[in-house]
Every structure is written in C-alpha cells, then in structure tokens.
Scaffold this active site. Sequence first.
Site, PDB file in Angstrom:
ATOM      1  N   HIS A   1       0.249  -7.509   4.854  1.00 14.74           N
ATOM      2  CA  HIS A   1       0.885  -8.692   4.237  1.00 14.74           C
ATOM      3  C   HIS A   1       1.798  -8.330   3.062  1.00 14.74           C
ATOM      4  CE1 HIS A   1      -3.005  -9.123   1.607  1.00 14.74           C
ATOM      5  NE2 HIS A   1      -2.189  -8.239   1.098  1.00 14.74           N
TER       6      HIS A   1
ATOM      7  N   HIS B   1      -2.905 -11.962  -5.382  1.00 15.29           N
ATOM      8  CA  HIS B   1      -2.417 -10.835  -6.179  1.00 15.29           C
ATOM      9  C   HIS B   1      -2.000 -11.311  -7.564  1.00 15.29           C
ATOM     10  CE1 HIS B   1      -1.767  -9.940  -1.912  1.00 15.29           C
ATOM     11  NE2 HIS B   1      -1.840  -8.661  -2.196  1.00 15.29           N
TER      12      HIS B   1
ATOM     13  N   HIS C   1      -2.931   2.066   1.549  1.00 16.41           N
ATOM     14  CA  HIS C   1      -1.836   2.135   0.582  1.00 16.41           C
ATOM     15  C   HIS C   1      -2.382   2.247  -0.834  1.00 16.41           C
ATOM     16  CE1 HIS C   1      -2.643  -2.206   0.953  1.00 16.41           C
ATOM     17  NE2 HIS C   1      -1.755  -2.563   0.057  1.00 16.41           N
TER      18      HIS C   1
ATOM     19  N   GLU D   1      -8.484  -3.737   0.911  1.00 24.41           N
ATOM     20  CA  GLU D   1      -8.095  -5.002   1.554  1.00 24.41           C
ATOM     21  C   GLU D   1      -8.613  -5.073   2.996  1.00 24.41           C
ATOM     22  OE1 GLU D   1      -3.909  -5.876  -0.848  1.00 24.41           O
ATOM     23  OE2 GLU D   1      -3.806  -5.183   1.207  1.00 24.41           O
TER      24      GLU D   1
END
Lengths: 280, 118
Positions: free
Chosen positions: A12, A59, A193, A240
């Site tokens: 996302h 976030h 990531h 995540e």
Amino acid sequence: MAKIIGGISTSHIPAIGIAIANGMQQDPYWKPFFDGFPPVRKWLDETRPDIAIVIYNDHGLNFFLNKMPTFAIGAAAEYRNEDEGWGLKTLPPFPGDQQLSWHLIESLVNDEFDIAICQEMAVDHGFTVPMQLLWGDKEKLPVRTIPLEVNTVQHPLPTPARCYKLGKALGRAIESYPENVKVVVVGTGGLSHQLDGQRAGFINKEFDLMCLDKIVSDPETLARYTIHDLVLKAGTQGPEFIQWLIMRGALTGKVRKLHSNYHIPISNTGAGLLLLENAA
Amino acid sequence: MATGRPNSDDIPGTTLFDGRQSLKGYALNHMCYSFNKAENRAEFLRDEDAYCAKFRLNAKQREAIRKRNVLDMIAAGGNIYYLAKFAGIFGLGVQDVGAQQTGMTVEEFKAKLVAAGK
C-alpha cells in the site's frame, strides 16, 4: 447469512497513489507492478462482493502517539481521506456499513478481542491505495467498506500469533452476520521494506517469496514468528505482514490461491499481491 | 521476566520505535504530526524557530531539524512515519530520505533497491 468469498493482500505504498494520479501505470518502472492487478479486478467483477473489510495500518493521520490503539475498527457512515502532509489531492469519501460494523464489534468483543471503536476515522494511503488498485477502474465504488486498523507505529506491536487469532475471530464475526451479503477481506501493507536508519532500503526477496507461498498453505508457521523476527528478516516496516495474517485467519473455508504477483522495487518495497478464494 | 520486547541491538542500522524512543521523541513527533495540515506546514516555513519553540523541541531535536538530518532526528526519538511528513515539506520522498541515511546519492540508493530484486 454473510459469506466470505475470498481474501486479497496487496502492498500500500504512497508512491502507488501518485503513479495512479499521474497515469503512469504503463511506464516501464510501474508496469510489472500494475500488470498484476487485472486478474484480481476480473475476479471482483465476476464475484461482486458487497462489502470489503480493509485491514491496514495508519501512518500518523488518524492516530497519534497520544492515543494509540493496538486494534481499531471503523463504525462510520463514511471514511474521509485527508492530507497526510504531502499536499496530494484527496479522494472522495469511502462509504461504510454501520450495521455490519456494530455486528463485528459485538462479536469481536464477545470473542475477547477488545477493539477500539471509531465512529469517525480518516483513512490514509494504507487504506486508499488498495481501494484504488482494486476498484479504481470503476466510476463509483461498488463496495461498502469497513477499516480495521492495526498499530505498526509504536512498539510493542501485536504479535503475529495474536493477529492470526484476530483474523479467526473476524472470520467468525462475519459469518455470523444474518444478512445475505458477500464479503471480501483485504489485508494491506508489506512485504519487506525499511524506511529508517542506516539499514534503509533493506529488502529480502527470499523471505517475501516464502511468505507469499506459506501464507496460502501453512499460515500457522508464519504466525509463530515474533515481531523481532519480522524486523530482522523483512525490515522495520516488514511487520505490516501481520495484516496479511489477519486476512488469512479470516478465511476459514477451503482456501485456494487464484493469483499472485511480486515485484521489486516499488519505492523502497518488495511489493506483493495475492488473491485467495474461500470456498465453502 | 522475558517480555519478548523487541530489541534492535542485534539488527544493524536499526532503531525500533519502542517506549524509550517514544518518550524521548514525543515533542518532535508531535510537531511532525502537525504537518498533516497545510496551514501548519506554511507556519513552519514562515518562522521555523517559533514553530519549533511552540512544540518545545529540545536542543538535540532542534539541531536535527535545523540540519535536516534524519539519522539525528531518529537518535532524538523521531519516528519515521512522522518524519516523512517533515520531509514532505521540502518535496522529499522516502528514497531521498533513504539516500541521506545511507550516505548514498538518490540514484545509488535506487540502484541498490533494483539490485535487491535480481
């Protein structure tokens, strides 16, 4: 009764929203990523779910460190997209389904998942990018949505095992809903990531591909990882993946992989896509 | 008692945003969170000193912001999700921020990401 027809997982990243806004889907950089989506859209066109439960992490738009729930669920009539700080054009609000929201809340809390209840919720790219990827070709969004938000900002994060169990409870909650609706469960974020520190730019292809494979056939093994394992193997934002585990936990029927895609890099990320059918 | 609390000591180049970091960085993160709103970004650009004072940044945080140095911001308790909003004021994305933290040019950083896919 409500029926869970399947699960979808996708990364996302904010840059995806920017690429869509600028019509860059067929640029050489973006093509291998966007070309993964037509089979998923075709499946959505054929199966026509009524409602999407979207599991994502905020976030720093709706939640700040002053009040940070571990799990939160929306119970709003609609969910607004707002400026996340980059001044991008915001998307129109996403329609909710308050009746199902309250059913899920009742069921989850009764099942000992004491989730934070949000009658207002601003949704950021973690929610909006997957919606654009899955239904962005439609003039009007053909599903109602319910966001389920997971804390991946402030450690301690919920364990993968806890998230997988939450998924199971979510599955039971959806399937006990008396209305005849078709539900798709969307898990967003990941795969490997790392945005922060001297290790920024860390991506682990081998681990990502293993996760993409095992989440179909053996999610229990993945649920045994610790958050520390996920940070070590998949970077600081790799946890995540717990949102994929919630999605997978909710699929209690015969699960079959219909489609997957994986591409490095999209922005700083190993980008994954998975479509799972959940047959009775 | 073992709580399983993540400890990043054995993960090179990594600081987990745990309770200790969060306590240390609250003021800095609070300021960066405010940058969700365009009027706050404009106010920061108009008078950076006054804006940092309003959020009571400590000396280390103020210096890290002055130097636009992301590793120093993290050392001062900054969380990357909020810091990304600060970077956004200057039109910088996560690859610019990644390049700065790893001491690479943006092109080198992008090449490193591409290489991870090989």
